[in-house]
Scaffold this active site. Structure first.
Site, PDB file in Angstrom:
ATOM      1  N   PRO A   5       0.823  -1.218   0.000  1.00  0.00           N
ATOM      2  CA  PRO A   5       0.000   0.000   0.000  1.00  0.00           C
ATOM      3  C   PRO A   5       0.852   1.262   0.000  1.00  0.00           C
ATOM      4  O   PRO A   5       1.932   1.296   0.592  1.00  0.00           O
ATOM      5  CB  PRO A   5      -0.760  -0.111   1.331  1.00  0.00           C
ATOM      6  CG  PRO A   5       0.194  -0.832   2.228  1.00  0.00           C
ATOM      7  CD  PRO A   5       0.908  -1.828   1.342  1.00  0.00           C
ATOM      8  N   ARG A  64      -0.753   5.040  -1.285  1.00  0.00           N
ATOM      9  CA  ARG A  64      -1.686   6.154  -1.124  1.00  0.00           C
ATOM     10  C   ARG A  64      -2.591   6.018   0.110  1.00  0.00           C
ATOM     11  O   ARG A  64      -2.833   6.986   0.824  1.00  0.00           O
ATOM     12  CB  ARG A  64      -2.547   6.233  -2.385  1.00  0.00           C
ATOM     13  CG  ARG A  64      -3.458   7.431  -2.434  1.00  0.00           C
ATOM     14  CD  ARG A  64      -4.421   7.359  -3.634  1.00  0.00           C
ATOM     15  NE  ARG A  64      -3.877   6.781  -4.825  1.00  0.00           N
ATOM     16  CZ  ARG A  64      -3.463   7.482  -5.905  1.00  0.00           C
ATOM     17  NH1 ARG A  64      -3.571   8.787  -5.921  1.00  0.00           N
ATOM     18  NH2 ARG A  64      -2.988   6.867  -6.964  1.00  0.00           N
ATOM     19  N   ARG A  97      -0.245  16.445  -9.643  1.00  0.00           N
ATOM     20  CA  ARG A  97      -1.396  15.573  -9.888  1.00  0.00           C
ATOM     21  C   ARG A  97      -2.539  16.267 -10.662  1.00  0.00           C
ATOM     22  O   ARG A  97      -3.100  15.685 -11.598  1.00  0.00           O
ATOM     23  CB  ARG A  97      -1.929  14.966  -8.585  1.00  0.00           C
ATOM     24  CG  ARG A  97      -0.871  14.154  -7.813  1.00  0.00           C
ATOM     25  CD  ARG A  97      -1.465  13.295  -6.718  1.00  0.00           C
ATOM     26  NE  ARG A  97      -2.206  12.178  -7.277  1.00  0.00           N
ATOM     27  CZ  ARG A  97      -3.504  12.102  -7.354  1.00  0.00           C
ATOM     28  NH1 ARG A  97      -4.246  13.072  -6.863  1.00  0.00           N
ATOM     29  NH2 ARG A  97      -4.083  11.075  -7.903  1.00  0.00           N
ATOM     30  N   CYS A 142       4.991  28.879 -15.916  1.00  0.00           N
ATOM     31  CA  CYS A 142       4.601  29.299 -17.261  1.00  0.00           C
ATOM     32  C   CYS A 142       4.067  28.136 -18.078  1.00  0.00           C
ATOM     33  O   CYS A 142       4.704  27.691 -19.048  1.00  0.00           O
ATOM     34  CB  CYS A 142       5.790  29.960 -17.942  1.00  0.00           C
ATOM     35  SG  CYS A 142       6.318  31.371 -16.984  1.00  0.00           S
TER      36      CYS A 142
HETATM   37  N1  LLP Z   1       3.010  -1.510  -6.069  1.00  0.00           N
HETATM   38  C1  LLP Z   1       3.340  -1.207  -7.334  1.00  0.00           C
HETATM   39  C2  LLP Z   1       4.040  -2.205  -8.139  1.00  0.00           C
HETATM   40  C3  LLP Z   1       3.000   0.051  -7.863  1.00  0.00           C
HETATM   41  O1  LLP Z   1       3.324   0.330  -9.121  1.00  0.00           O
HETATM   42  C4  LLP Z   1       2.318   0.988  -7.071  1.00  0.00           C
HETATM   43  C5  LLP Z   1       1.966   2.310  -7.603  1.00  0.00           C
HETATM   44  C6  LLP Z   1       2.011   0.642  -5.738  1.00  0.00           C
HETATM   45  C7  LLP Z   1       2.363  -0.623  -5.283  1.00  0.00           C
HETATM   46  C8  LLP Z   1       1.310   1.569  -4.797  1.00  0.00           C
HETATM   47  O2  LLP Z   1       0.046   1.900  -5.228  1.00  0.00           O
HETATM   48  P1  LLP Z   1      -0.969   2.705  -4.286  1.00  0.00           P
HETATM   49  O3  LLP Z   1      -1.264   1.829  -3.090  1.00  0.00           O
HETATM   50  O4  LLP Z   1      -0.319   3.958  -3.870  1.00  0.00           O
HETATM   51  O5  LLP Z   1      -2.139   2.926  -5.147  1.00  0.00           O
HETATM   52  N2  LLP Z   1       1.324   9.035  -9.430  1.00  0.00           N
HETATM   53  C9  LLP Z   1      -0.006   8.447  -9.425  1.00  0.00           C
HETATM   54  C10 LLP Z   1      -0.017   7.059  -8.856  1.00  0.00           C
HETATM   55  C11 LLP Z   1       0.959   6.115  -9.522  1.00  0.00           C
HETATM   56  C12 LLP Z   1       0.996   4.755  -8.887  1.00  0.00           C
HETATM   57  C13 LLP Z   1       2.133   3.960  -9.379  1.00  0.00           C
HETATM   58  N3  LLP Z   1       2.246   2.674  -8.790  1.00  0.00           N
HETATM   59  C14 LLP Z   1      -0.957   9.383  -8.708  1.00  0.00           C
HETATM   60  O6  LLP Z   1      -0.534  10.458  -8.271  1.00  0.00           O
HETATM   61  O7  LLP Z   1      -2.140   9.108  -8.602  1.00  0.00           O
END
Ligand code: LLP
Length: 418
Positions: A274, A276, A312, A342
Site C-alpha cells: 500500500p 496512497r 497531480r 509558465c
Molecule cells: N506496487 C506497485 C508495483 C505500484 O506500481 C504501485 C503504484 C504501488 C504498489 C502503490 O500503489 P498505491 O497503493 O499507492 O495505489 N502518481 C499516481 C499514482 C501512480 C501509482 C504507481 N504505482 C498518482 O498520483 O495518482
C-alpha cells in the site's frame, strides 16, 4: 482528514494552527500528521493480520526518510522500484528481508545493489530481466529470489495513467506466458522462484477489480502447485484508493476479507504494497495567495505553489479539495487556483466556488500526502518545498526548503573557447 480540523474557524493540524507553522516556516510546504499516518497504518495492519502477511510500504507514494522510518519502525518493509528507493529505505532503517523490488527497467547496477542488500524478492517484469538477474547473481555467487509480476488483464476502472494491469500496459508478464516463464526460471541455477506477483493499478475505489485479479492469481497458483512449484509469497501489490472528493473506497478490512476468501487454502504469505491509502490523507500542501486576478473572462487565485510542487492536477486532472486556513465569509467567487509556472496546465484547482480570499491568505490543498512531494521537480528553477511533520503540539522540518544554491549545486560551467 480528522487530524486536519477547524477549531474556531482556524485550521489545525493535530494541536497546531496551520497558520502558525506557515508564518514560521514560510510557504509553500507539505504538512503531514503523524497521528493520521499511525491511524492508517493500524487500520491496514490489523486488517492484514487475518492472513499470514508482510506489508511493504510503497516508497514512491511518499519517500521522505522520516515517514519511511515511522512505518519501518512500526514493522513494515518496503516496495521499491529503483536503486534510489532502496538507498532511501536502507537509510530509513528498513529490514531488507522485507523489501520487494518491482519495475520494468531495473538496471544491472540496481540489481547488484539489491542482491548485495539481500532483499526478499525481485518482481520480474520481462524474460530479459530474468536472464540478467540470473547472470548478475551468478557473478556474485548468489541466488536471487524472484516472483513473476503477471499482468492479469483486469480493468481497474481508474485513471488510464495509473492503470497497470491491462494487456495494453507495459507492466508484467502476459498471464498466458506465466507457466512457461516459471519453467524457464527453473532451468536457471542462480534463480529461485518463490513468489507470484500482480499489481493492477492505483486509486481503486471498488473491491471487484481486486477480486477479479486475485481469482486469476489463485487459478495460476493452483496450476503452479500442480507442476511442483513452491510458491511461498503471493504479492498483491497496492492500489487501494482514498477519498479526494466523494469517492467511497472500501475499508482495508473489506478488501482483505475478500482476498482471504478467494485465496482459500493457500498456506504461504501474502504481501501487500500500500502507498496512497496510508499517506494520501495524512498530508496537505500549504500555499499562500500571491495575487487575485480577473481577466474579465475568468478569475484566478495565483498562489506560490505550482505544478512543480504538486503535479497531480496537471497530469491527471486530479481533484484536490482546497480550503483557506482561516475560514472566510463574505462574497463568493468562482476561480481557478493556479501556480506561478509558465504553463497553462499549472493549476491546483479549476472552477472552484468559494468565499473570496485575500492576497496573503494561506490555503491548504488537501489529500496531498501521496504522490505530492515525491513527484515534485525544480521546473522553472523553483526550489522544492519544505516538508513538515506534526506530532501533537510539536512540528519537525523533515525536509528543508531548497535554496537557490541547491538549484545549481550539481552544475558546472566548462571552460569553453567561444
Ligand atoms: N506496487 C506497485 C508495483 C505500484 O506500481 C504501485 C503504484 C504501488 C504498489 C502503490 O500503489 P498505491 O497503493 O499507492 O495505489 N502518481 C499516481 C499514482 C501512480 C501509482 C504507481 N504505482 C498518482 O498520483 O495518482
Amino acid at each position: 482528514m480528522n487530524d486536519f480540523i477547524f477549531k474556531d474557524n482556524e485550521l489545525y493540524c493535530e494541536s497546531i494552527p496551520v497558520k502558525k507553522i506557515a508564518e514560521e516556516a514560510g510557504t509553500p510546504f507539505y504538512l503531514y500528521s503523524l497521528a493520521t499516518i499511525k491511524r492508517h497504518f493500524k487500520a491496514f495492519n490489523e486488517s492484514s493480520k487475518i492472513m499470514d502477511s508482510i506489508v511493504c510500504f510503497s516508497v514512491k507514494a511518499n519517500s521522505n526518510i522520516a515517514i519511511l522510518n515511522v512505518l519501518f519502525k512500526l514493522g513494515w518493509g518496503a516496495d521499491i522500484v529503483s536503486g534510489g528507493e532502496l538507498f532511501r529505505s536502507i537509510k530509513a532503517g528498513v529490514d531488507t528481508s522485507k523489501v520487494v523490488y518491482s519495475g520494468v527497467g531495473k538496471t544491472a547496477g540496481e540489481i547488484e545493489f539489491a542482491l548485495n542488500s539481500d532483499i526478499l524478492m525481485f518482481n520480474i517484469e520481462s524474460m530479459s530481466e530474468l536472464h540478467l538477474i540470473n547472470k548478475i547473481a551468478e557473478n556474485m555467487g548468489k541466488k536471487a529470489r524472484i516472483s513473476f509480476r503477471v499482468n492479469p488483464d483486469v480493468d481497474p476502472k481508474t485513471h488510464p495513467y495509473i492503470s497497470t494491469g491491462m494487456k495494453k500496459n507495459k507492466f508484467g508478464i502476459n498471464i498466458k506466458h506465466a507457466l512457461e516463464s516459471y519453467e524457464e526460471a527453473k532451468k536457471l541455477n542462480n534463480i529461485e522462484a518463490v513468489g507470484l506477483d500482480c499489481h493492477i493499478g492505483s486509486q481503486l475505489t471498488e473491491v471487484a477489480p481486486f477480486d477479479d485479479a486475485v481469482k486469476i492469481i489463485k487459478d495460476l497458483l493452483l496450476k503452479l502447485n500442480k507442476k511442483g512449484f513452491n510458491i511461498q509469497f503471493i504479492d498483491l501489490g497496492g492500489g487501494l484508493g482514498i477519498t479526494y472528493e466523494n469517492e467511497m473506497p472500501p475499508h482495508p478490512s473489506t478488501y482483505m476479507n475478500s482476498i482471504k476468501d478467494i485465496l482459500g487454502g493457500y498456506k504461504g504469505k501474502v504481501i501487500f504494497e500500500p502507498g496512497r491509502v496510508i499517506v494520501g490523507n495524512s498530508g496537505a500542501f500549504i500555499t499562500k495567495v500571491i495575487y487575485n486576478k480577473s481577466t474579465g473572462h475568468k478569475n484566478f487565485v495565483i498562489v506560490d505553489g505550482g505544478m512543480n510542487d504538486l503535479i497531480r492536477p496537471a497530469l491527471y486532472e486530479a481533484y484536490h479539495e482546497i480550503i483557506p486556513v482561516i475560514k472566510k465569509t463574505g462574497s463568493r467567487v468562482k476561480a481557478d487556483v493556479v501556480g506561478p509556472i509558465c504553463e497553462s496546465a499549472d493549476f491546483l484547482g479549476k472552477e472552484r466556488t468559494f468565499h473570496s480570499v485575500d492576497e496573503g491568505d494561506f490555503l491548504a490543498v488537501l489529500s496531498a500526502g501521496a504522490y505530492g512531494f515525491s513527484m515534485s521537480s525544480n521546473y522553472n528553477s523553483r526550489p522544492r518545498a519544505a516538508e513538515i511533520l506534526v506530532d501533537g503540539d510539536k512540528y519537525y522540518i523533515i525536509r528543508k526548503r531548497e535554496t537557490y544554491e541547491d538549484l545549481i549545486e550539481k552544475e558546472n560551467i566548462p571552460d569553453l573557447k567561444l
